[in-house]
Design an enzyme around this catalytic site. Structure first.
Site, PDB file in Angstrom:
ATOM      1  N   LYS A 169       8.587 -42.869   3.078  1.00  0.00           N
ATOM      2  CA  LYS A 169       9.687 -42.310   2.294  1.00  0.00           C
ATOM      3  C   LYS A 169       9.506 -40.790   2.268  1.00  0.00           C
ATOM      4  O   LYS A 169       8.691 -40.261   1.533  1.00  0.00           O
ATOM      5  CB  LYS A 169       9.704 -42.837   0.854  1.00  0.00           C
ATOM      6  CG  LYS A 169      10.988 -42.394   0.138  1.00  0.00           C
ATOM      7  CD  LYS A 169      10.732 -41.860  -1.245  1.00  0.00           C
ATOM      8  CE  LYS A 169      10.738 -40.427  -1.535  1.00  0.00           C
ATOM      9  NZ  LYS A 169      11.815 -39.557  -1.195  1.00  0.00           N
ATOM     10  N   GLU A 244      -2.687 -36.404  -2.480  1.00  0.00           N
ATOM     11  CA  GLU A 244      -2.875 -34.980  -2.139  1.00  0.00           C
ATOM     12  C   GLU A 244      -1.912 -34.197  -3.007  1.00  0.00           C
ATOM     13  O   GLU A 244      -0.706 -34.207  -2.767  1.00  0.00           O
ATOM     14  CB  GLU A 244      -2.554 -34.743  -0.650  1.00  0.00           C
ATOM     15  CG  GLU A 244      -3.487 -35.439   0.309  1.00  0.00           C
ATOM     16  CD  GLU A 244      -4.890 -34.869   0.284  1.00  0.00           C
ATOM     17  OE1 GLU A 244      -5.111 -33.807  -0.336  1.00  0.00           O
ATOM     18  OE2 GLU A 244      -5.785 -35.495   0.864  1.00  0.00           O
ATOM     19  N   CYS A 278       0.429 -25.893  -1.061  1.00  0.00           N
ATOM     20  CA  CYS A 278      -0.514 -26.381  -2.081  1.00  0.00           C
ATOM     21  C   CYS A 278      -1.849 -25.656  -2.000  1.00  0.00           C
ATOM     22  O   CYS A 278      -2.558 -25.546  -2.982  1.00  0.00           O
ATOM     23  CB  CYS A 278      -0.721 -27.871  -1.896  1.00  0.00           C
ATOM     24  SG  CYS A 278      -1.153 -28.301  -0.198  1.00  0.00           S
ATOM     25  N   GLU A 378       0.998 -24.183 -11.105  1.00  0.00           N
ATOM     26  CA  GLU A 378       1.376 -23.987  -9.710  1.00  0.00           C
ATOM     27  C   GLU A 378       2.812 -23.475  -9.658  1.00  0.00           C
ATOM     28  O   GLU A 378       3.731 -24.153 -10.105  1.00  0.00           O
ATOM     29  CB  GLU A 378       1.257 -25.320  -8.969  1.00  0.00           C
ATOM     30  CG  GLU A 378       1.447 -25.181  -7.493  1.00  0.00           C
ATOM     31  CD  GLU A 378       1.285 -26.500  -6.767  1.00  0.00           C
ATOM     32  OE1 GLU A 378       1.830 -27.512  -7.246  1.00  0.00           O
ATOM     33  OE2 GLU A 378       0.616 -26.512  -5.726  1.00  0.00           O
TER      34      GLU A 378
HETATM   35  P1  NDP Z   1       7.286 -34.162  -5.708  1.00  0.00           P
HETATM   36  O1  NDP Z   1       6.032 -34.686  -6.297  1.00  0.00           O
HETATM   37  O2  NDP Z   1       8.426 -33.891  -6.583  1.00  0.00           O
HETATM   38  O3  NDP Z   1       7.825 -35.157  -4.590  1.00  0.00           O
HETATM   39  C1  NDP Z   1       7.037 -35.614  -3.535  1.00  0.00           C
HETATM   40  C2  NDP Z   1       7.592 -36.919  -3.007  1.00  0.00           C
HETATM   41  O4  NDP Z   1       7.456 -37.922  -4.029  1.00  0.00           O
HETATM   42  C3  NDP Z   1       9.080 -36.847  -2.687  1.00  0.00           C
HETATM   43  O5  NDP Z   1       9.351 -37.624  -1.551  1.00  0.00           O
HETATM   44  C4  NDP Z   1       9.699 -37.464  -3.936  1.00  0.00           C
HETATM   45  O6  NDP Z   1      10.982 -37.997  -3.738  1.00  0.00           O
HETATM   46  C5  NDP Z   1       8.709 -38.551  -4.252  1.00  0.00           C
HETATM   47  N1  NDP Z   1       8.811 -39.053  -5.630  1.00  0.00           N
HETATM   48  C6  NDP Z   1       9.340 -38.445  -6.725  1.00  0.00           C
HETATM   49  N2  NDP Z   1       9.275 -39.254  -7.805  1.00  0.00           N
HETATM   50  C7  NDP Z   1       8.692 -40.401  -7.394  1.00  0.00           C
HETATM   51  C8  NDP Z   1       8.357 -41.623  -8.043  1.00  0.00           C
HETATM   52  N3  NDP Z   1       8.601 -41.825  -9.342  1.00  0.00           N
HETATM   53  N4  NDP Z   1       7.756 -42.589  -7.330  1.00  0.00           N
HETATM   54  C9  NDP Z   1       7.479 -42.411  -6.025  1.00  0.00           C
HETATM   55  N5  NDP Z   1       7.803 -41.292  -5.338  1.00  0.00           N
HETATM   56  C10 NDP Z   1       8.393 -40.282  -6.014  1.00  0.00           C
HETATM   57  O7  NDP Z   1       6.849 -32.871  -4.898  1.00  0.00           O
HETATM   58  P2  NDP Z   1       7.769 -31.848  -4.133  1.00  0.00           P
HETATM   59  O8  NDP Z   1       8.572 -32.563  -3.108  1.00  0.00           O
HETATM   60  O9  NDP Z   1       8.461 -31.000  -5.119  1.00  0.00           O
HETATM   61  O10 NDP Z   1       6.644 -30.996  -3.344  1.00  0.00           O
HETATM   62  C11 NDP Z   1       5.935 -29.961  -3.907  1.00  0.00           C
HETATM   63  C12 NDP Z   1       4.605 -30.419  -4.475  1.00  0.00           C
HETATM   64  O11 NDP Z   1       3.814 -31.010  -3.440  1.00  0.00           O
HETATM   65  C13 NDP Z   1       3.766 -29.281  -5.002  1.00  0.00           C
HETATM   66  O12 NDP Z   1       3.283 -29.575  -6.275  1.00  0.00           O
HETATM   67  C14 NDP Z   1       2.604 -29.176  -4.025  1.00  0.00           C
HETATM   68  O13 NDP Z   1       1.418 -28.686  -4.549  1.00  0.00           O
HETATM   69  C15 NDP Z   1       2.456 -30.556  -3.539  1.00  0.00           C
HETATM   70  N6  NDP Z   1       1.822 -30.544  -2.222  1.00  0.00           N
HETATM   71  C16 NDP Z   1       0.521 -30.970  -2.094  1.00  0.00           C
HETATM   72  C17 NDP Z   1      -0.128 -30.886  -0.882  1.00  0.00           C
HETATM   73  C18 NDP Z   1      -1.514 -31.377  -0.690  1.00  0.00           C
HETATM   74  O14 NDP Z   1      -1.867 -31.693   0.446  1.00  0.00           O
HETATM   75  N7  NDP Z   1      -2.343 -31.464  -1.691  1.00  0.00           N
HETATM   76  C19 NDP Z   1       0.523 -30.307   0.277  1.00  0.00           C
HETATM   77  C20 NDP Z   1       1.878 -29.901   0.039  1.00  0.00           C
HETATM   78  C21 NDP Z   1       2.488 -30.034  -1.187  1.00  0.00           C
HETATM   79  P3  NDP Z   1      12.277 -37.127  -4.197  1.00  0.00           P
HETATM   80  O15 NDP Z   1      12.277 -35.957  -3.262  1.00  0.00           O
HETATM   81  O16 NDP Z   1      13.395 -38.040  -4.018  1.00  0.00           O
HETATM   82  O17 NDP Z   1      12.043 -36.729  -5.630  1.00  0.00           O
END
Ligand code: NDP
Length: 471
Positions: A169, A244, A278, A378
């Site tokens: 997803k 992550e 991140c 962040e």
């Molecule tokens: P989100 O946590 O908002 O979303 C990440 C994914 O999770 C999306 O596909 C999102 O779908 C999905 N999601 C949201 N709600 C749920 C739920 N209740 N159950 C299951 N899946 C869900 O992150 P962002 O997309 O805003 O990305 C930015 C974040 O990612 C930052 O905090 C960053 O630090 C982190 N990140 C971490 C990395 C690492 O390797 N540690 C690397 C890169 C980013 P939808 O888009 O539909 O909400």
């Protein structure tokens, strides 16, 4: 106008059962460029069922067969390298330089896993027993928008190496990038059902993956907030999780560092992936008695940062992915000023001539205290905080005084000195001098930056279940 109205289930592109749509908006112009039809729970269940069925035979594949699949995937994705870069720049707004590196990482994921498989022992003798590392099952892969295809490829490559099948997803904001990648995967000719993908919302498709009893593991990259929701949901069916999550990485400029080199590098580093990274080193820790020199160097470096069209080879910082993300970063810049930090460069509003897109000024705050929100949370945009320390002990304490622990960075002219400091930092990765990447070294976070590790041997082990046979 592009309409993405297919998901990928059991080796075929199909029309989803879900009918809701999501607009794809260019971050450079804020004009609608297309739309994606979102899958729903029914689609997700179908994809999980396909992955479950495929797992029955895929788990029995030999290492040699998995290597062949990884080679096919590598070949198919490599062929579309240029298009994958182009679409990442236009859909996400990643700079050309970053997008090239990101797509290269995506492609290399497959060869990296082939490398790991060359020596990995799926069966070992421990004590007097035989220990087998067995494929876990169906893996749910949930990814964010900031390096979408690279995350998908890395997680998928690891799953293939482990003999697992997947349901992905992605972020719906990455739908066009994902669609192109899907065609590559389709061309690679893997057995039906090994790879499935459902576009859709996190609280619909992601939630179904999280609760479905036929999913054995979730590999998630995203925010700490969402990571916690997934971890809580996953426990009901005792899924394995790799999370992550976010970061607020410290960059320690030690007393013996060459400031002329380290400070400009720190500024440009903080703006990696337009600050939407991140691992971005967003807390710059410097000796208090060198603050004036640091400020001058940082300001000069910020003046060289080009914010603008991501297609342009010279651009360092592209637009934020969405208006929402732009507003979030603006809020933090306002917060920094209200908290009493000194604005050294940038500030609120858009840079001149860039009113249409989600462009943020390359911003630096100095005189930041580590208890300010801009130092603790962040921001995920091009905002750097300079924090001073009096002693090295204090520098280490400040570096570790965070709920996160993803990465840390050290600049020093003395490698053994830097290594001694590295041993005291609470972070999954400590990078000494320059921003290096090692795709075979483990990657993941201490504390609230996550659970588990990705990449290389450590990554592969998290897709396997350990069984001891005492005969
Ligand atoms: P989100 O946590 O908002 O979303 C990440 C994914 O999770 C999306 O596909 C999102 O779908 C999905 N999601 C949201 N709600 C749920 C739920 N209740 N159950 C299951 N899946 C869900 O992150 P962002 O997309 O805003 O990305 C930015 C974040 O990612 C930052 O905090 C960053 O630090 C982190 N990140 C971490 C990395 C690492 O390797 N540690 C690397 C890169 C980013 P939808 O888009 O539909 O909400």
């Amino acid at each position: 106008m592009e309409k993405i109205n297919q998901i990928y289930v059991n080796g075929e592109f199909i029309t989803p059962h879900g009918t809701e749509t999501f607009d794809l908006i260019s971050p450079v112009t804020n004009q609608k460029t297309g739309e994606v039809v979102l899958g729903d729970e029914t689609d997700t269940k179908l994809a999980i069922a396909a992955a479950k069925e495929a797992f029955k035979s895929f788990r029995k594949t030999t290492v040699a067969e998995r290597v062949t699949y990884l080679e096919h995937l590598h070949e198919a994705v490599s062929k579309k390298e240029e298009e994958l870069v182009k679409i990442m720049v236009s859909e996400y707004g990643g700079t050309l330089k970053f997008s090239k590196a990101s797509v290269k990482n995506a492609i290399d994921s497959f060869t990296n896993m082939i490398e790991v498989l060359k020596t990995f022992e799926f069966q070992r003798i421990v004590g007097k027993s035989k220990v087998r590392l067995e494929s876990l099952g169906v893996v749910g892969i949930i990814t964010p928008w900031n390096a979408s295809n690279s995350f998908i490829c890395n997680k998928f490559a690891t799953a293939i190496a482990a003999g697992c099948t997947v349901v992905v997803k992605p972020s719906e904001m990455s739908a066009a990038q994902t669609q192109l990648l899907l065609h590559c995967f389709h061309e690679a000719g893997l057995p039906k059902g090994v790879f499935n993908l459902v576009n859709g919302l996190g609280n619909v498709v992601g939630a179904e993956i999280t609760r479905n009893p036929d999913v054995a593991k979730i590999s998630f990259t995203g925010s700490t907030l969402t990571g916690k929701i997934i971890a809580k949901g996953a426990i009901d069916t005792m899924k394995r999780v790799t999370l992550e999550l976010g970061g607020k990485s410290p960059n320690l400029i030690l007393d013996d560092a060459d400031l002329e080199k380290a400070i400009p590098a720190a500024v440009f580093g903080a703006y990696m992936n337009s600050g939407q990274a991140c691992i971005a080193p967003t807390r710059l820790l410097v000796p208090e008695n060198k603050l004036e020199e640091v400020n001058a160097l940082a300001k000069a470096a910020a003046a060289l940062v080009q914010v603008g069209n991501p297609m342009n080879e010279q651009t360092h910082v592209g637009p934020m992915v969405s208006i929402k993300q732009y507003e979030r970063v603006q809020d933090y810049i306002r917060t920094g000023m209200e908290e009493g930090a000194t604005l050294l460069a940038g500030g609120t509003g858009k840079p001149d001539g860039l009113q249409d897109g989600n462009f943020v000024k390359a911003t630096i705050f100095t005189n930041v205290r580590n208890d300010m929100r801009i130092a603790r949370e962040e921001i995920f945009g091009p905002v750097l905080s300079i924090i001073t320390y009096k002693t090295e002990e204090e520098a280490i304490a400040i570096a570790n005084d965070t709920t996160y622990g993803l990465s840390a960075y050290i600049s020093s002219t003395d490698l053994s000195h830097a290594n001694r400091v590295a041993e005291q930092l609470e972070a999954g990765r400590v990078v000494i001098n320059e921003f290096k990447h090692d795709p075979l070294a483990p990657f993941g976070g201490f504390k609230q930056s996550g659970i588990g590790r990705e990449f290389g041997v450590y990554g592969l082990e998290t897709y396997l279940e350990t069984k001891a046979i005492l005969d």
